[in-house]
Write a protein that holds these residues in place. Structure first.
Motif, PDB file in Angstrom:
ATOM      1  N   ARG A 130     -24.263  37.378   1.640  1.00  0.00           N
ATOM      2  CA  ARG A 130     -24.644  36.278   0.749  1.00  0.00           C
ATOM      3  C   ARG A 130     -25.645  36.757  -0.306  1.00  0.00           C
ATOM      4  NH1 ARG A 130     -25.301  30.472   3.770  1.00  0.00           N
ATOM      5  NH2 ARG A 130     -23.178  30.309   4.593  1.00  0.00           N
ATOM      6  N   GLY A 131     -25.136  37.350  -1.343  1.00  0.00           N
ATOM      7  CA  GLY A 131     -25.988  37.716  -2.462  1.00  0.00           C
ATOM      8  C   GLY A 131     -26.599  39.100  -2.361  1.00  0.00           C
ATOM      9  N   ASN A 133     -27.014  36.000 -13.524  1.00  0.00           N
ATOM     10  CA  ASN A 133     -26.361  37.305 -13.568  1.00  0.00           C
ATOM     11  C   ASN A 133     -26.436  37.996 -14.922  1.00  0.00           C
ATOM     12  OD1 ASN A 133     -24.520  35.618 -14.791  1.00  0.00           O
ATOM     13  ND2 ASN A 133     -22.830  36.089 -13.412  1.00  0.00           N
ATOM     14  N   GLY A 192     -24.510  42.911  -9.813  1.00  0.00           N
ATOM     15  CA  GLY A 192     -24.108  41.824  -8.940  1.00  0.00           C
ATOM     16  C   GLY A 192     -22.770  42.146  -8.295  1.00  0.00           C
TER      17      GLY A 192
END
Length: 231
Positions: free
Chosen positions: A16-17, A63, A122
């Motif tokens: 998650r991220g 982002n 990302g």
């Protein structure tokens, strides 16, 4: 959050991220490579289903920060030269954003493209990179839309210079770093509409222009073929 199951949804996130890029690598090299391969698999599936043109897009808040860090490092520019307002932050938040990106750049000197991706990128940037590289490998056009997508393209061309020939930029977006990306890649945008969203929206607008140009080259007769007198 976890999204509901859907037949068109491919779950590829490794967790998650990403981590905080200002204090540590956003992801490991293994994670970056896994996401590149996931993007490549999506591209292969689309092309096998008949796609001639691929339009990578992304959705996310924040982002443009990793995109600016990647752009600054690969173009050897200061963070302030490539960092924009993203979703429209005020002057104070923009100054803080530049500070965060500078901290990330000072944390590591790496210029290796894959390492730059792992340090700053990302997950969506890694996946879009995979889409672009696979499209070029299968000789399919890629419409390049926006600043975040442009950061993936910078890494892709650094890894595989032939990718550039398959990139067709949509519009130059409102993020100040996008012009620097396009100049470095020697690409001319199709329009200037001051779009900021990204998410593939400019790419969708550009698709009819690219398809129309291709149809003209493929189907329009020359004067000689059409029998125009004096041609």
């Amino acid at each position: 959050a976890d999204l509901p199951e859907h037949p068109a949804l491919v779950r590829a996130a490794v967790r998650r991220g990403t981590h905080d890029l200002s204090v540590q690598a956003a992801m490991s090299l293994d994670e970056a490579q896994a996401l590149i391969l996931s993007g490549a698999a999506l591209a292969r599936r689309a092309i096998d289903d008949g796609a001639d043109v691929l339009i990578p897009g992304e959705m996310g808040i924040g982002n443009t920060t990793p995109a600016a860090a990647i752009t600054a490092r690969l173009l050897n520019l200061d963070a302030a030269q490539v960092t924009g307002r993203g979703t429209g932050v005020d002057d104070a938040r923009l100054a803080y954003k530049v500070t965060v990106i500078r901290a990330a750049l000072e944390r590591t000197p790496t210029t290796d493209p894959l390492e730059v991706l792992a340090q700053f990128g990302g997950f969506e940037i890694a996946a879009m990179l995979g889409v672009m590289l696979q499209a070029a490998a299968m000789r399919r056009a890629v419409i390049l839309d926006g600043f975040v997508e442009g950061s993936a393209a910078l890494i892709g061309v650094a890894l595989a210079p032939h990718l550039r020939a398959y990139l067709f930029p949509a519009g130059q977006c409102a993020e100040i770093g996008h012009a620097a990306q396009l100049a470095h890649l020697h690409l001319t945008p199709m329009f200037h509409l001051n779009l900021r969203l990204g998410e593939g929206t400019g790419g969708v607008l550009a698709a009819p222009l690219l398809l129309g140009a291709a149809a003209t080259l493929r189907e329009m007769r020359t004067f000689a073929e059409a029998g125009v007198p004096g041609a």
